[in-house]
Design an enzyme around this catalytic site. Structure first.
Site, mmCIF file in Angstrom:
data_model
loop_
_atom_site.group_PDB
_atom_site.id
_atom_site.type_symbol
_atom_site.label_atom_id
_atom_site.label_comp_id
_atom_site.label_asym_id
_atom_site.label_seq_id
_atom_site.Cartn_x
_atom_site.Cartn_y
_atom_site.Cartn_z
ATOM 1 N N ALA A 1 12.360 -8.914 42.595
ATOM 2 C CA ALA A 1 12.474 -7.558 43.145
ATOM 3 C C ALA A 1 11.761 -6.552 42.253
ATOM 4 O O ALA A 1 10.943 -5.747 42.711
ATOM 5 C CB ALA A 1 13.942 -7.179 43.327
ATOM 6 N N ARG B 1 27.225 -22.109 52.344
ATOM 7 C CA ARG B 1 27.716 -22.419 51.005
ATOM 8 C C ARG B 1 29.215 -22.207 50.844
ATOM 9 O O ARG B 1 29.891 -22.993 50.193
ATOM 10 C CB ARG B 1 26.958 -21.565 49.982
ATOM 11 C CG ARG B 1 25.505 -21.956 49.856
ATOM 12 C CD ARG B 1 24.732 -21.023 48.965
ATOM 13 N NE ARG B 1 23.360 -21.504 48.795
ATOM 14 C CZ ARG B 1 22.438 -20.883 48.089
ATOM 15 N NH1 ARG B 1 22.736 -19.733 47.506
ATOM 16 N NH2 ARG B 1 21.219 -21.375 47.969
ATOM 17 N N ARG C 1 25.904 -15.111 51.223
ATOM 18 C CA ARG C 1 24.446 -15.206 51.368
ATOM 19 C C ARG C 1 24.049 -16.610 51.809
ATOM 20 O O ARG C 1 24.457 -17.597 51.202
ATOM 21 C CB ARG C 1 23.746 -14.880 50.055
ATOM 22 C CG ARG C 1 22.234 -15.056 50.122
ATOM 23 C CD ARG C 1 21.578 -14.670 48.821
ATOM 24 N NE ARG C 1 21.905 -15.556 47.728
ATOM 25 C CZ ARG C 1 21.283 -16.716 47.463
ATOM 26 N NH1 ARG C 1 20.321 -17.147 48.254
ATOM 27 N NH2 ARG C 1 21.637 -17.436 46.432
#
Length: 646
Positions: free
Chosen positions: A45, A338, A443
């Site tokens: 990022a 996950r 996520r």
């Protein structure tokens, strides 16, 4: 109650980003040269943002605590990066990537941000290919894709098992080009310790030179925090030991809200804990679940023999193996998200079916795929991961199953930002894992790299102009202003205080104890009693820390214990807010699993009547309880259904 303005554009979902870009202000090339931007962090990022902003003509100062931007933790991402290119012709699309992502996050993310992430994903791949990132290719030359958890299509681009490293080299090359041109001033071995605000706007930072120990001031027209997540609050995690939440936490203490801090991701495929002296855990890429089958023995007596070393996994007959993910989730099998895979592994181990000496491990077996595809194919896909596993565990995974167990990995929570990625402090931006914006409560695998590069290459370079267009007449920031002097003194006083305690216990003593509190009570499962206990224990640990921590050496020199002490002090305070956030969220969703809120089948049970909000915690002063504000989530394009991967 503070009203949080997310600045999500009006209009149809598919047009929001396009219309927003057409309406926001821009800065002319000549005026960009007058403006300075600080970027804290040089992972995917930060590096992509710094390179892009400098390419546009802004003057950029970039900071990292490592000795090189190439050591950013993004380098450790293994399995891949998502994008809706539909190269496999399996009916993938921007809409499908958006839906998978928002469903995977258990409907706790903004529709607008998540759709934008999916929308720009394809451009990321084009950008990286142009930089020379060596993505895997099919025989005919097309870019290859594989599947990851939580999806039914193949959309994950990869470079063997080192995707993060190759992507970071691409971003690092772009960063270095701008450093060479003089558009970026690069400050390695500098740790940001405070944000400086003037007239309510972020105007710079205070940083410590980690080599000389000198505390320095740096001014700018805007500050971008791209410092990653706070997973190391648990001590044992898959993060590098240097990873910390300090930059985001100091932003919080200067007025930026902290959102959804209880949303922490547990990764299901980690090498199990092997001793008390371990400092971190090693991740085995989720990509391995494409070809590896996860199982434990069906018979508890077999599990007990495995735990005692009286039996070898290859001795267990096929009919005596419980492929529990395939049994419980037939549609997705080993590729469930996950959080689902992690809880399922914990359930089996808690029931006594774990397979290593601690009983906290399950098998990830490649015997079946090697037989189906051949060893050469598996070696080409995952060879470096297999080699890494063998070096750590001293077991050949080609010949016997890997052992894995869930571990702390990624943090979905982070600094609150609006659609422009600006925090509640004007001029202070937060991107990548440092913010909360795209992943909701969980996520999906291979989406971290996607968000980091989306924010840095294709979102922030547009949106920051909307703010800076009004700062063109603002002169260069005066680092001798009273606000800088106050912040400088605050940092110096805190470091002096840490050095002067001269207690009896090293920093790691407190970090390990904090990690145990968090794992036991704010870890894979949470309940009201445990969370209240954690808040009390964290307060007691904080008091003990500031009375009895021992920081050897001097401040004005290389002092890694002093660096660690400051970070652990931040972690202790952050842990308190995490526990409070978990206590306030009376539902189970994604990585936040409350034992009081489960379905009859033991799955996470959301409460959409009260839970469709983003928490935003406001700092109210040292040793004072923070205040939680809410941003209500609006769903106009997806139907909120109980997640099912069966």
């Amino acid at each position: 109650m503070t009203i949080l303005n997310s600045k999500i554009p009006d209009g149809p979902l598919v047009d929001k980003w396009t219309n927003h870009k057409a309406k926001i202000k821009v800065v002319s090339p000549a005026n960009k040269r007058k403006l300075e931007i600080i970027v804290v962090g040089t992972g995917l990022a930060g590096a992509s943002a710094a390179a892009s902003l400098a390419e546009l003509g802004y003057n950029v100062k970039a900071f990292c605590y490592q000795d090189s931007p190439r050591r950013a933790h993004s380098i450790s991402a293994q399995g891949g990066i998502n994008a809706s290119k539909n190269y496999q012709n399996d009916n993938d699309s921007v809409q499908r990537l958006f839906y998978d992502t928002i469903k995977g996050g258990d409907y706790r993310a903004r529709e607008g941000n998540t759709f934008r992430l999916a929308e720009v994903s394809g451009s990321i791949i084009d950008q990286c290919v142009a930089q020379g990132v060596p993505f895997a290719r099919e025989y005919g030359g097309n870019l290859a894709n594989r599947s990851f958890g939580g999806v039914l299509v193949s959309r994950t681009f990869y470079a063997r098992g080192q995707t993060g490293q190759q992507l970071l080299i691409g971003a690092y090359s772009a960063l270095n080009r701008q450093i060479g041109k003089g558009a970026i001033e690069m400050y390695e071995r500098h740790e940001m310790l405070d944000i400086v605000k003037i007239d309510g706007k972020a105007r710079g930072i205070i940083a410590r030179d980690m080599v000389s120990g000198e505390i320095k001031r740096y001014g700018a027209h805007a500050v971008v925090v791209a410092s990653g997540g706070y997973g190391n609050v648990f001590f044992l995690s898959t993060n590098a030991m240097g990873c910390n939440g300090g930059a985001a936490w100091q932003s919080y203490k200067r007025g930026a809200y902290m959102s959804n801090p209880c949303y922490v991701q547990i990764h299901p495929t980690c090498i199990p804990v092997h001793g008390d002296q371990q400092s971190k855990l090693t991740l085995m890429s989720e990509s391995l679940r494409n070809d590896g089958r996860i199982w434990v023995p069906k018979k508890k007596e077999d599990a007990e023999k495995l735990q005692k070393g009286e039996m070898h996994p290859n001795d267990i007959a096929e009919e005596d193996r419980d492929f529990y993910l395939e049994r419980r989730y037939p549609s997705y099998g080993n590729l469930v998200p996950r959080d689902v895979a992690s809880r399922a592994a914990k359930e089996r181990c808690d029931a006594g079916f774990g397979v290593n000496n601690t009983g906290l491990a399950v098998y990830l077996d490649f015997k079946y795929s090697i037989k189906r595809l051949g060893k050469d194919v598996i070696e080409a896909r995952y060879g470096n991961l297999f080699q890494m596993y063998e070096k750590i565990v001293d077991t050949n995974p080609y010949k016997e199953p890997m052992m894995i167990y869930p571990a702390i990995h990624y943090t979905m929570g982070g600094t609150w930002v609006d659609y422009n990625l600006m925090t509640s402090v004007p001029g202070l931006y937060s991107i990548g894992e440092a913010n909360f914006s795209d992943h909701g409560a969980n996520r999906l695998g291979a989406s971290a790299l996607m968000q980091g590069l989306a924010d840095g290459y294709f979102v922030l370079p547009y949106t920051i102009g909307d703010y800076l267009a009004d700062e063109i007449q603002t002169p260069k920031t005066d680092i001798n202003a009273p606000e800088f002097t106050e912040a400088h003194k605050s940092v110096s006083d805190r470091l002096d205080r840490l050095m002067s305690i001269k207690g009896s216990k090293p920093v790691d003593y407190f970090h390990k104890n904090l990690g145990k509190i968090m794992w036991d009570h704010v870890g894979m499962s949470r309940n009201e009693e445990g969370l209240k206990k954690a808040i009390k224990m964290i307060a007691e640990l904080k008091e003990e820390f500031w009375k009895d921590v021992l920081v050897p050496g001097e401040q004005g020199e290389i002092n890694q214990e002093l660096e660690k002490a400051g970070r652990v002090a931040d972690f202790i305070e952050l842990a308190d807010v995490m526990a409070r956030d978990a206590l306030n969220r009376n539902e189970s969703c994604g990585g936040h699993f409350r034992e009081e809120s489960v379905t009859d089948e033991g799955e996470a049970k959301r409460n959409d009547e009260t839970g469709t909000f983003v928490s935003a915690w406001e700092f109210k002063g040292e040793n004072k309880e923070p205040v939680m504000h809410k941003e209500e989530l609006v769903f106009e394009n997806v139907e909120l259904t109980q997640r099912s991967y069966k």
